[in-house]
Design a protein around this motif. Structure first.
Motif, mmCIF file in Angstrom:
data_model
loop_
_atom_site.group_PDB
_atom_site.id
_atom_site.type_symbol
_atom_site.label_atom_id
_atom_site.label_comp_id
_atom_site.label_asym_id
_atom_site.label_seq_id
_atom_site.Cartn_x
_atom_site.Cartn_y
_atom_site.Cartn_z
ATOM 1 N N ILE A 83 -8.571 13.481 -2.579
ATOM 2 C CA ILE A 83 -9.243 12.221 -2.263
ATOM 3 C C ILE A 83 -10.722 12.471 -1.998
ATOM 4 O O ILE A 83 -11.595 11.739 -2.476
ATOM 5 C CB ILE A 83 -8.570 11.563 -1.043
ATOM 6 N N LEU A 128 -13.022 10.388 -4.770
ATOM 7 C CA LEU A 128 -13.634 9.113 -4.389
ATOM 8 C C LEU A 128 -15.158 9.141 -4.416
ATOM 9 O O LEU A 128 -15.762 8.209 -4.945
ATOM 10 C CB LEU A 128 -13.099 8.666 -3.024
ATOM 11 N N LEU A 147 1.612 11.623 8.316
ATOM 12 C CA LEU A 147 0.257 12.172 8.324
ATOM 13 C C LEU A 147 -0.431 11.894 6.993
ATOM 14 O O LEU A 147 -1.599 11.486 6.951
ATOM 15 C CB LEU A 147 0.324 13.680 8.587
ATOM 16 N N LEU A 148 0.329 12.075 5.904
ATOM 17 C CA LEU A 148 -0.235 11.851 4.579
ATOM 18 C C LEU A 148 -0.671 10.393 4.431
ATOM 19 O O LEU A 148 -1.767 10.107 3.925
ATOM 20 C CB LEU A 148 0.820 12.197 3.532
ATOM 21 N N LEU A 205 -9.149 8.298 4.522
ATOM 22 C CA LEU A 205 -10.149 8.760 3.569
ATOM 23 C C LEU A 205 -10.526 7.652 2.598
ATOM 24 O O LEU A 205 -11.692 7.472 2.280
ATOM 25 C CB LEU A 205 -9.620 9.979 2.819
ATOM 26 N N SER A 206 -9.511 6.896 2.124
ATOM 27 C CA SER A 206 -9.848 5.913 1.097
ATOM 28 C C SER A 206 -10.603 4.729 1.687
ATOM 29 O O SER A 206 -11.434 4.138 1.000
ATOM 30 C CB SER A 206 -8.600 5.456 0.348
ATOM 31 N N GLU A 240 13.013 20.745 9.999
ATOM 32 C CA GLU A 240 12.368 20.682 8.682
ATOM 33 C C GLU A 240 12.330 19.247 8.171
ATOM 34 O O GLU A 240 11.311 18.765 7.684
ATOM 35 C CB GLU A 240 13.171 21.555 7.735
ATOM 36 N N PHE A 241 13.494 18.563 8.321
ATOM 37 C CA PHE A 241 13.594 17.163 7.883
ATOM 38 C C PHE A 241 12.600 16.288 8.648
ATOM 39 O O PHE A 241 11.830 15.522 8.061
ATOM 40 C CB PHE A 241 15.038 16.708 8.128
ATOM 41 N N LEU A 270 4.717 5.237 2.642
ATOM 42 C CA LEU A 270 4.882 6.527 3.318
ATOM 43 C C LEU A 270 5.275 6.321 4.774
ATOM 44 O O LEU A 270 6.174 6.989 5.296
ATOM 45 C CB LEU A 270 3.589 7.331 3.229
ATOM 46 N N ARG A 287 0.837 -1.193 0.000
ATOM 47 C CA ARG A 287 0.000 0.000 0.000
ATOM 48 C C ARG A 287 0.866 1.235 0.000
ATOM 49 O O ARG A 287 1.963 1.234 0.555
ATOM 50 C CB ARG A 287 -0.865 0.025 1.252
ATOM 51 N N VAL A 288 0.320 2.308 -0.576
ATOM 52 C CA VAL A 288 1.025 3.580 -0.548
ATOM 53 C C VAL A 288 1.263 4.004 0.896
ATOM 54 O O VAL A 288 2.331 4.506 1.251
ATOM 55 C CB VAL A 288 0.211 4.630 -1.295
ATOM 56 N N LEU A 338 8.942 5.353 5.057
ATOM 57 C CA LEU A 338 9.871 6.483 4.938
ATOM 58 C C LEU A 338 9.881 7.300 6.229
ATOM 59 O O LEU A 338 10.939 7.697 6.726
ATOM 60 C CB LEU A 338 9.474 7.366 3.762
ATOM 61 N N VAL A 343 -3.824 9.937 6.459
ATOM 62 C CA VAL A 343 -4.971 10.606 5.834
ATOM 63 C C VAL A 343 -5.425 9.822 4.615
ATOM 64 O O VAL A 343 -6.627 9.592 4.414
ATOM 65 C CB VAL A 343 -4.572 12.044 5.437
ATOM 66 N N PHE A 344 -4.457 9.377 3.815
ATOM 67 C CA PHE A 344 -4.790 8.628 2.607
ATOM 68 C C PHE A 344 -5.585 7.382 2.957
ATOM 69 O O PHE A 344 -6.631 7.097 2.378
ATOM 70 C CB PHE A 344 -3.497 8.242 1.893
ATOM 71 N N LEU A 351 4.949 14.859 8.261
ATOM 72 C CA LEU A 351 3.904 15.092 7.267
ATOM 73 C C LEU A 351 3.704 13.864 6.384
ATOM 74 O O LEU A 351 2.581 13.578 5.980
ATOM 75 C CB LEU A 351 4.264 16.296 6.414
ATOM 76 N N TYR A 388 9.971 19.977 -1.247
ATOM 77 C CA TYR A 388 10.881 19.999 -0.106
ATOM 78 C C TYR A 388 12.268 20.510 -0.490
ATOM 79 O O TYR A 388 12.962 21.067 0.354
ATOM 80 C CB TYR A 388 10.971 18.586 0.478
#
Lengths: 319, 227
Positions: free
Chosen positions: B114, B118, A306-307, A314-315, A296-297, A181, A176-177, A184, A310-311, A303, B27
């Motif tokens: 999204i 969707l 978080l992305l 929502l999906s 920042e890193f 994420l 999965r994406v 990482l 969230v992905f 983030l 970034y």
């Protein structure tokens, strides 16, 4: 009847983690030296250093309080407890029902708290500086870790690391994406938590850039040995955690018998070795960031986590 | 198709890589790093499209993948590098919005994509839907990059990465005729050419590619930021 094998697996796991930690540190140092064209110390060197330090008399500053004495034990104890929870060569160890990712994060935070307290205890400038930096980085790594945990909880329906690892090993979740994420984000968190290169240089005592080493300046002898052991154990813990989540292959069930354990041990050793090689290569090709770039890193890692969450949220909610 | 099938998983992951590289574009601080990231995005896009061609059994998509690989992963980055060398633009990117703020807005845009895609595509297969959501996110992030960068060259890269999102969307939809894709690609080529021309002109008149120098000429501020 499964109590005995799971207890045995647990004890063997803890002993291996303790033995492997300094070995991993030495292995990464040796690999880095080889990559940079140097001879490099034997990977056993951290163990020799530890044994030597244990024989030395610890020196304490005159104004050191009981915190300086107790903090290394608290930190090492918390890290060892967390290390006992992370699955290594086998699933279903005795403490597996307690192996909650949030508990592991809490134990690591406790160890970090003890380290920062010990650094500030004597009141030297470097210790305070290191503690301040460590805690400000932690303000980013902890939420990033929790968001990654959130994504795993949504995928697997539990925050238990052992159950998540088993589920991922069966391959029911698929690629999965969100997993990409989260991986990482967790890699960045692992680098920051262990004081590795883009965030902190483990090989230097240069005053202005050090974070982890700055906190250990005042400790010596037995206490320094405990801190070094804690750092090494934390590295083994994080690499095992990453291996359990993102390389979930070949881990044996606890009651499968000695032969399956042997294969599990082999797989675990290969995974840790691969991650150590990857870490050494990464540390050889990139430079340290300026301290002011680190938020920042780590914010980017936060983030990304978080992305991913969230992905997924929502999906799955709208599908 | 659902999770756990290889063709679905890999397509999902490749589209996710393209999206991730869009974030990396936001970034990066240095021009050369931005160009490298853009080249990587082109390569990831080519892989994603080629995989879609294999999964859908549509040989036309291989052509699209080849075009993406040669143009976006090799030729355009080389041209941009030549442009940078020629103008001596080795300075860092100066985002109008901070890097952190830009990334936060980016996450919001992905959530928006999204939320929009969707519900609107309830009839389609899961693969097409999430791919469309990711493609729309790439488009929105490209727009964000165009908005938040001051230098013309990073705005051009934002535009090109926006077009990557369009190609990704087109590849995800089954049975899209090749003509549409080719005309989109041609349109973007024209746009890129115009952007390059615009950049040259700007350079000739202001001796810089920093668009904040233009603010004075829009009549918004009486005083220029720089002499």
């Amino acid at each position: 009847m499964t109590l005995l094998p799971s207890l045995l697996a647990q004890l063997l796991h803890l002993a291996l983690m303790l033995a492997v930690g300094p070995l991993l540190v030495g292995l990464v140092r040796w690999l880095k030296a080889r990559l940079m064209g140097r001879q490099g110390a034997n990977p056993l060197q951290p163990w020799r250093d530890l044994l030597k330090l244990l024989r030395k008399q610890p020196l304490l500053a005159e104004n050191a309080s009981v915190v300086s004495l107790a903090a290394p034990y608290a930190a090492l104890g918390a890290t060892a407890a967390a290390a006992a929870l992370v699955p290594g060569f086998t699933h279903g160890m005795l403490l597996a029902p307690m192996a909650d990712l949030i508990l592991i994060a809490g134990l690591l935070a406790l160890a970090r708290f003890a380290l920062a307290l010990a650094a500030m205890d004597v009141g030297t400038a470097f210790g305070d500086l290191g503690a301040a930096r460590e805690m400000s980085f932690a303000a980013f790594t902890e939420p990033a870790f929790m968001l990654a945990v959130l994504a795993f909880a949504m995928l697997a329906g539990t925050t238990n690391l052992d159950a998540v690892g088993s589920l991922l090993q069966e391959g029911m979740v698929g690629l999965r994406v969100t997993l990409g994420l989260a991986s990482l984000a967790l890699l960045a968190v692992a680098l920051a938590e262990n004081g590795r290169l883009p965030v902190d240089n483990p090989a230097t005592h240069l005053e202005l850039t050090m974070v982890h080493e700055a906190m250990l300046l005042e400790s010596s002898g037995r206490q320094l040995a405990l801190w070094e052991m804690q750092g090494a154990l934390r590295l083994a813990l994080w690499l095992s955690l990453l291996a359990a989540l993102f390389l979930p292959f070949g881990t044996a069930p606890a009651d499968a018998g000695p032969l399956a354990w042997l294969f599990g041990l082999l797989a675990w050793a290969i995974k840790l070795g691969l991650l150590a090689v990857a870490l050494a290569i990464l540390e050889s090709v990139i430079a340290k960031m300026r301290v002011f770039r680190v938020p920042e890193f780590l914010g980017a890692a936060l983030l990304l986590a978080l992305l991913g969450a969230v992905f997924l949220f929502l999906s799955t909610g709208l599908a | 198709m659902g999770f756990g099938q290889l063709s679905y998983d890999v397509a999902h992951l490749l589209a996710g890589t393209v999206l991730l590289l869009s974030f990396l574009l936001l970034y990066q601080r240095r021009i050369s790093a931005v160009i490298s990231t853009f080249a990587a995005q082109g390569a990831a896009l080519a892989l994603a499209v080629a995989w879609q061609g294999w999964a859908q059994g549509a040989p036309g998509l291989y052509v699209t993948a080849l075009v993406a690989a040669t143009a976006k992963a090799v030729l355009i980055p080389l041209a941009l590098r030549a442009l940078v060398r020629r103008f001596g633009l080795h300075r860092s990117v100066e985002p109008a919005l901070g890097i952190g703020a830009g990334l936060i807005v980016g996450v919001g845009l992905v959530a928006l994509a999204i939320l929009v895609v969707l519900p609107a595509t309830t009839g389609a297969g899961a693969l097409a839907r999430e791919d469309l959501a990711m493609a729309l996110s790439v488009v929105l992030l490209g727009m964000l990059m165009m908005i938040t960068r001051r230098q013309a060259i990073s705005q051009v890269i934002g535009l090109l990465s926006l077009e990557n999102g369009l190609v990704l969307a087109a590849a995800g939809v089954r049975g899209l005729p090749l003509v549409v894709e080719l005309s989109t690609a041609a349109l973007v080529l024209v746009l890129a050419g115009m952007a390059g021309f615009f950049a040259f002109h700007l350079r000739a008149s202001f001796a810089s590619l920093d668009l904040s120098l233009l603010h004075r000429h829009r009549g918004e501020r009486a005083e220029a930021e720089r002499p």
